[in-house]
Design a protein around this motif. Structure first.
Motif, PDB file in Angstrom:
ATOM      1  N   LEU A 107      56.346  -1.287  34.330  1.00 46.50           N
ATOM      2  CA  LEU A 107      56.575  -2.648  33.815  1.00 46.50           C
ATOM      3  C   LEU A 107      57.411  -3.275  34.960  1.00 46.50           C
ATOM      4  O   LEU A 107      57.142  -4.748  35.134  1.00 46.50           O
ATOM      5  CB  LEU A 107      57.523  -2.498  32.576  1.00 46.50           C
ATOM      6  N   ASP A 108      58.434  -2.670  35.584  1.00 43.91           N
ATOM      7  CA  ASP A 108      59.261  -2.929  36.392  1.00 43.91           C
ATOM      8  C   ASP A 108      58.477  -3.642  37.643  1.00 43.91           C
ATOM      9  O   ASP A 108      58.704  -4.874  38.385  1.00 43.91           O
ATOM     10  CB  ASP A 108      60.351  -2.366  37.047  1.00 43.91           C
ATOM     11  N   ALA A 109      57.378  -3.011  38.320  1.00 45.14           N
ATOM     12  CA  ALA A 109      56.597  -3.483  39.130  1.00 45.14           C
ATOM     13  C   ALA A 109      55.614  -4.386  38.970  1.00 45.14           C
ATOM     14  O   ALA A 109      55.455  -5.475  39.572  1.00 45.14           O
ATOM     15  CB  ALA A 109      55.561  -2.250  39.507  1.00 45.14           C
ATOM     16  N   MET A 110      55.215  -4.702  37.378  1.00 39.55           N
ATOM     17  CA  MET A 110      54.595  -6.009  37.181  1.00 39.55           C
ATOM     18  C   MET A 110      55.442  -7.150  37.375  1.00 39.55           C
ATOM     19  O   MET A 110      55.015  -8.185  37.529  1.00 39.55           O
ATOM     20  CB  MET A 110      53.993  -6.047  35.792  1.00 39.55           C
ATOM     21  N   GLU A 111      56.694  -7.123  36.798  1.00 42.33           N
ATOM     22  CA  GLU A 111      57.813  -8.166  36.667  1.00 42.33           C
ATOM     23  C   GLU A 111      58.013  -8.468  38.265  1.00 42.33           C
ATOM     24  O   GLU A 111      57.969  -9.689  38.741  1.00 42.33           O
ATOM     25  CB  GLU A 111      58.820  -7.742  36.116  1.00 42.33           C
ATOM     26  N   ALA A 112      57.914  -7.422  39.136  1.00 45.69           N
ATOM     27  CA  ALA A 112      58.205  -7.925  40.815  1.00 45.69           C
ATOM     28  C   ALA A 112      57.035  -8.851  41.235  1.00 45.69           C
ATOM     29  O   ALA A 112      57.522  -9.399  41.951  1.00 45.69           O
ATOM     30  CB  ALA A 112      58.525  -6.441  41.208  1.00 45.69           C
ATOM     31  N   ARG A 113      55.996  -8.322  40.704  1.00 46.61           N
ATOM     32  CA  ARG A 113      54.681  -9.151  41.329  1.00 46.61           C
ATOM     33  C   ARG A 113      54.629 -10.498  40.774  1.00 46.61           C
ATOM     34  O   ARG A 113      54.013 -11.332  41.330  1.00 46.61           O
ATOM     35  CB  ARG A 113      53.423  -8.253  41.162  1.00 46.61           C
ATOM     36  N   MET A 130      43.577 -19.038  31.946  1.00 47.10           N
ATOM     37  CA  MET A 130      43.993 -18.467  30.643  1.00 47.10           C
ATOM     38  C   MET A 130      43.365 -17.183  30.530  1.00 47.10           C
ATOM     39  O   MET A 130      44.106 -16.178  29.477  1.00 47.10           O
ATOM     40  CB  MET A 130      43.288 -19.568  29.491  1.00 47.10           C
ATOM     41  N   HIS A 131      42.172 -16.797  31.037  1.00 46.10           N
ATOM     42  CA  HIS A 131      41.863 -15.475  30.907  1.00 46.10           C
ATOM     43  C   HIS A 131      42.836 -14.525  31.853  1.00 46.10           C
ATOM     44  O   HIS A 131      43.213 -13.384  31.069  1.00 46.10           O
ATOM     45  CB  HIS A 131      40.345 -15.441  31.685  1.00 46.10           C
ATOM     46  N   VAL A 132      43.098 -14.739  32.655  1.00 49.00           N
ATOM     47  CA  VAL A 132      44.269 -13.979  33.614  1.00 49.00           C
ATOM     48  C   VAL A 132      45.474 -13.792  32.687  1.00 49.00           C
ATOM     49  O   VAL A 132      46.043 -12.580  32.529  1.00 49.00           O
ATOM     50  CB  VAL A 132      44.318 -14.523  34.981  1.00 49.00           C
ATOM     51  N   ASN A 133      45.930 -14.935  32.181  1.00 44.67           N
ATOM     52  CA  ASN A 133      47.113 -14.861  31.153  1.00 44.67           C
ATOM     53  C   ASN A 133      47.013 -13.813  30.135  1.00 44.67           C
ATOM     54  O   ASN A 133      47.771 -12.996  29.924  1.00 44.67           O
ATOM     55  CB  ASN A 133      47.525 -16.144  31.091  1.00 44.67           C
ATOM     56  N   ALA A 134      45.856 -14.023  29.551  1.00 46.34           N
ATOM     57  CA  ALA A 134      45.569 -12.987  28.212  1.00 46.34           C
ATOM     58  C   ALA A 134      45.548 -11.558  28.780  1.00 46.34           C
ATOM     59  O   ALA A 134      46.173 -10.497  28.135  1.00 46.34           O
ATOM     60  CB  ALA A 134      44.228 -13.372  27.689  1.00 46.34           C
ATOM     61  N   GLN A 135      45.069 -11.419  30.062  1.00 48.09           N
ATOM     62  CA  GLN A 135      45.127 -10.026  30.239  1.00 48.09           C
ATOM     63  C   GLN A 135      46.480  -9.368  30.736  1.00 48.09           C
ATOM     64  O   GLN A 135      46.580  -8.349  30.505  1.00 48.09           O
ATOM     65  CB  GLN A 135      43.986  -9.724  31.525  1.00 48.09           C
ATOM     66  N   LEU A 136      47.238 -10.383  31.420  1.00 49.01           N
ATOM     67  CA  LEU A 136      48.454  -9.702  31.576  1.00 49.01           C
ATOM     68  C   LEU A 136      49.422  -9.680  30.345  1.00 49.01           C
ATOM     69  O   LEU A 136      50.075  -8.555  30.263  1.00 49.01           O
ATOM     70  CB  LEU A 136      49.415 -10.982  32.475  1.00 49.01           C
ATOM     71  N   VAL A 137      49.223 -10.526  29.435  1.00 50.38           N
ATOM     72  CA  VAL A 137      49.889 -10.299  28.166  1.00 50.38           C
ATOM     73  C   VAL A 137      49.479  -8.659  27.641  1.00 50.38           C
ATOM     74  O   VAL A 137      50.372  -7.957  27.245  1.00 50.38           O
ATOM     75  CB  VAL A 137      49.639 -11.368  26.983  1.00 50.38           C
ATOM     76  N   LEU A 138      48.240  -8.762  27.269  1.00 50.04           N
ATOM     77  CA  LEU A 138      47.816  -7.471  27.016  1.00 50.04           C
ATOM     78  C   LEU A 138      48.303  -6.123  27.645  1.00 50.04           C
ATOM     79  O   LEU A 138      48.710  -5.425  26.977  1.00 50.04           O
ATOM     80  CB  LEU A 138      46.393  -7.338  27.096  1.00 50.04           C
ATOM     81  N   GLN A 139      48.246  -6.469  28.845  1.00 49.89           N
ATOM     82  CA  GLN A 139      48.617  -5.119  29.790  1.00 49.89           C
ATOM     83  C   GLN A 139      50.096  -5.031  29.601  1.00 49.89           C
ATOM     84  O   GLN A 139      50.800  -3.733  29.411  1.00 49.89           O
ATOM     85  CB  GLN A 139      48.244  -5.483  31.298  1.00 49.89           C
ATOM     86  N   ILE A 140      50.893  -6.120  29.494  1.00 54.20           N
ATOM     87  CA  ILE A 140      52.581  -5.868  29.318  1.00 54.20           C
ATOM     88  C   ILE A 140      52.491  -5.224  27.777  1.00 54.20           C
ATOM     89  O   ILE A 140      53.539  -4.404  27.910  1.00 54.20           O
ATOM     90  CB  ILE A 140      53.080  -7.078  29.698  1.00 54.20           C
ATOM     91  N   ASP A 141      52.046  -5.587  26.916  1.00 53.79           N
ATOM     92  CA  ASP A 141      52.138  -5.179  25.519  1.00 53.79           C
ATOM     93  C   ASP A 141      51.900  -4.053  25.429  1.00 53.79           C
ATOM     94  O   ASP A 141      52.502  -2.989  24.674  1.00 53.79           O
ATOM     95  CB  ASP A 141      51.280  -6.252  24.556  1.00 53.79           C
ATOM     96  N   GLN A 142      50.744  -3.514  26.075  1.00 56.91           N
ATOM     97  CA  GLN A 142      50.292  -1.913  25.865  1.00 56.91           C
ATOM     98  C   GLN A 142      51.305  -1.073  26.799  1.00 56.91           C
ATOM     99  O   GLN A 142      51.713  -0.191  26.210  1.00 56.91           O
ATOM    100  CB  GLN A 142      48.857  -1.854  26.657  1.00 56.91           C
TER     101      GLN A 142
END
Length: 84
Positions: free
Chosen positions: A76-82, A40-52
């Motif tokens: 953003l594309d690199a995050m999606e690829a990972r 849940m913590h990692v998910n929140a960080q991912l969402v925050l980073q993508i939104d930013q």
């Protein structure tokens, strides 16, 4: 086109299904509960980073700075690829 699913999201789904099968989150082992909280913590960080990054991409678009916008979109594309 494949839908990107981060390993954390996959594990959260597994833990959710296990909890449902066992009768609730309280039926997960202590380690599973800790792991779920970590996910849940990692998910929140991912969402925050993508939104930013999306907000920054919009900001660069409004500024008309296509070079900067492309850099942000590449991130953003690199995050999606990972996530795949």
């Amino acid at each position: 086109m494949a839908i990107a699913i981060h390993p954390v999201h996959r594990r959260m789904a597994e833990l959710q299904l296990a909890a449902k099968k066992r009768g609730g989150y309280h039926m997960l082992t202590t380690m599973e509960q800790i792991e779920f909280q970590h996910c849940m913590h990692v998910n929140a960080q991912l969402v925050l980073q993508i939104d930013q990054l999306k907000e920054l991409a919009y900001f660069t678009h409004c500024l008309g700075d296509m070079e900067w916008q492309m850099e942000v979109c590449e991130q953003l594309d690199a995050m999606e690829a990972r996530m795949a």
